[in-house]
Design a protein around this motif. Structure first.
Motif, mmCIF file in Angstrom:
data_model
loop_
_atom_site.group_PDB
_atom_site.id
_atom_site.type_symbol
_atom_site.label_atom_id
_atom_site.label_comp_id
_atom_site.label_asym_id
_atom_site.label_seq_id
_atom_site.Cartn_x
_atom_site.Cartn_y
_atom_site.Cartn_z
ATOM 1 N N ILE A 321 0.867 -1.187 0.000
ATOM 2 C CA ILE A 321 0.000 0.000 0.000
ATOM 3 C C ILE A 321 0.898 1.228 0.000
ATOM 4 C CG2 ILE A 321 -1.953 1.112 1.132
ATOM 5 C CD1 ILE A 321 -2.513 -1.568 2.533
ATOM 6 N N SER A 322 1.129 1.766 -1.177
ATOM 7 C CA SER A 322 2.208 2.748 -1.378
ATOM 8 C C SER A 322 2.056 4.030 -0.570
ATOM 9 C CB SER A 322 2.323 3.090 -2.869
ATOM 10 O OG SER A 322 1.124 3.672 -3.348
ATOM 11 N N ASN A 327 8.794 1.261 2.711
ATOM 12 C CA ASN A 327 9.738 0.179 2.484
ATOM 13 C C ASN A 327 10.908 0.322 3.453
ATOM 14 O OD1 ASN A 327 11.570 2.087 1.451
ATOM 15 N ND2 ASN A 327 10.888 1.767 -0.656
ATOM 16 N N PRO A 328 11.827 -0.647 3.493
ATOM 17 C CA PRO A 328 12.953 -0.573 4.449
ATOM 18 C C PRO A 328 13.813 0.675 4.314
ATOM 19 C CG PRO A 328 12.744 -2.793 3.583
ATOM 20 C CD PRO A 328 11.805 -1.946 2.789
ATOM 21 N N ASP A 337 8.894 -3.805 -3.834
ATOM 22 C CA ASP A 337 9.511 -3.879 -2.504
ATOM 23 C C ASP A 337 9.075 -5.144 -1.778
ATOM 24 O OD1 ASP A 337 10.878 -1.289 -2.570
ATOM 25 O OD2 ASP A 337 8.876 -0.419 -2.498
ATOM 26 N N ARG A 338 7.819 -5.529 -1.949
ATOM 27 C CA ARG A 338 7.332 -6.771 -1.352
ATOM 28 C C ARG A 338 8.013 -7.987 -1.998
ATOM 29 N NH1 ARG A 338 5.558 -5.525 3.519
ATOM 30 N NH2 ARG A 338 3.575 -4.367 3.542
#
Length: 402
Positions: A321-322, A327-328, A337-338
């Motif tokens: 869910i942007s 993200n890390p 990223d997932r």
């Protein structure tokens, strides 16, 4: 075209000339759905001889009419010792009789293509048009269902249909068709083989020169379509995104936005139609990665979460869910990223010979997916891009992006 002989055995010759015998229980008469010439027994069991190329259609007909396929066996043209062939291709057995179990046979599904073409489209009707984006989400995405009764339009999961919007373009010519991935199983949302459904987002963008808002012709037409309205449909088309028949396969799905459409069809066939599909009982693993901007934009959210709860060993759902997740590196959480996050596990799954990976949605997601998989494969000294080429040759890497 199949033409039954007096014994009920197909007279067609060649590679698809094989004939099978279906042993069926509980068949009832259904005048509105029984389109074949076989008579139906109201009790006991019936034996139906079916040519190879029509097995899938006959399975659907039997399911619609309340029948249950007990066994399928190849037919060598000679009646078995426990039953006698009648002149119309049916064999009967009393309900209480005992018989040896027969080996179950799987029919290879025939892929329908271009049943209806642009010059002579099928005229269906809109049955429903429902909003999928919840309050707080962006844009509008509609789930539309069309009536196909009265025609011969049938399809498989992973295919697309064309929609021809009414009117003319700027040059005074009729609008060209637009292709949309089918969001329903081959049986349709009503499980009667008479509907097809789409998942359509209204295209909206700013004109680069005038800066005015421009709306997509066909997507706007569909999103505003009223139930009861006629719609011109072509197809189906597509063989790239078909679901394998293997019930033990691992199916990895990566989607952004309305790219979820074919995967909804996959998942509904795997899990929601188990009772209606005696010929397909999924026992493998299905893993969906879904990229959206907001929680409110998770299409089919309640149904997906329900499947996740009901089939925890067979279905996994991973959302990106942007606008709400990071993200890390502290940036927006996108589907790539997932993929990077789960790359090691995905790499292990992809090496299995019955794993199929599907990508559907925005083309920009492909680069990030390759980056994540390259890092995982590289740990084992494998060149991911070369390995991906091999997957494509084996028809286990399926991509449909735009």
């Amino acid at each position: 075209m199949y033409s039954p002989s007096g014994s009920g055995v197909a007279t067609k010759t060649g590679a698809n000339s094989r004939v099978f015998v279906f042993e069926v229980e509980g068949m009832r008469q259904g005048s509105d759905s029984d389109k074949l010439t076989y008579p139906i027994r109201r009790s006991g069991r019936v034996y139906i001889t079916v040519p190879y190329e029509r097995m899938n259609q006959e399975m659907r007909r039997i399911s619609r009419m309340g029948g249950r396929i007990v066994n399928i066996r190849p037919c060598n043209g000679t009646p078995s010792a426990e039953s006698t062939a009648s002149g119309n291709g049916l064999q009967s057995q009393q309900s209480g009789e005992q018989k040896k179990p027969m080996t179950q046979a799987k029919a290879k599904t025939e892929v329908p293509v271009n049943i209806y073409k642009p010059k002579s489209p099928f005229m269906g009707k809109c049955l429903s048009n429902e909003e999928l984006v919840k309050e707080g989400g962006t844009g509008t995405v509609r789930h539309l269902t069309f009536d196909l009764s009265g025609g011969d339009l049938h399809y498989l999961e992973g295919q697309s249909i064309g929609i021809i919007p009414p009117g003319e373009d700027a040059n005074g010519k009729p609008h060209k068709l637009r292709l949309y991935s089918i969001a329903s199983t081959r049986h349709g949302d009503n499980l009667d083989d008479k509907t097809v459904s789409l998942c359509v987002r209204q295209l909206e963008y700013q004109h680069p020169e005038t800066n005015e808002t421009v709306y997509g012709v066909c997507s706007t037409y569909l999103c505003n379509l009223e139930p009861g309205a006629d719609v011109a449909i072509t197809g189906p088309v597509g063989k790239e995104m078909l679901l394998p028949d293997d019930e033990d396969a691992t199916i990895i799905m990566m989607a952004t936005g309305t790219g979820i459409a074919p995967f909804r069809a996959f998942l509904w066939r795997m899990f929601k139609e188990r009772e209606q599909n005696p010929d397909y009982q999924f026992k493998g693993l299905a893993w969906l990665f879904f990229g959206i901007p907001y929680t409110a934009n998770i299409l089919y959210k309640e149904q997906l979460e329900e499947l996740e709860q009901q089939f925890p060993e067979n279905f996994r759902l991973t959302n990106a869910i942007s606008r709400e997740q990071q993200n890390p590196d502290g940036g927006k959480m996108y589907i790539q990223d997932r993929i990077k996050e789960h790359a090691d596990q995905l790499w292990q799954l992809i090496q299995k010979p019955n794993t199929h990976t599907y990508i559907c949605g925005l083309k920009g997601m492909e680069g990030g997916i390759d980056e994540g998989m390259s890092a995982a494969a590289g740990k084992f000294g494998v060149d991911w891009m070369e390995y991906q080429k091999q997957l494509k040759k084996e028809h286990r890497w399926h991509v449909e992006t735009y």
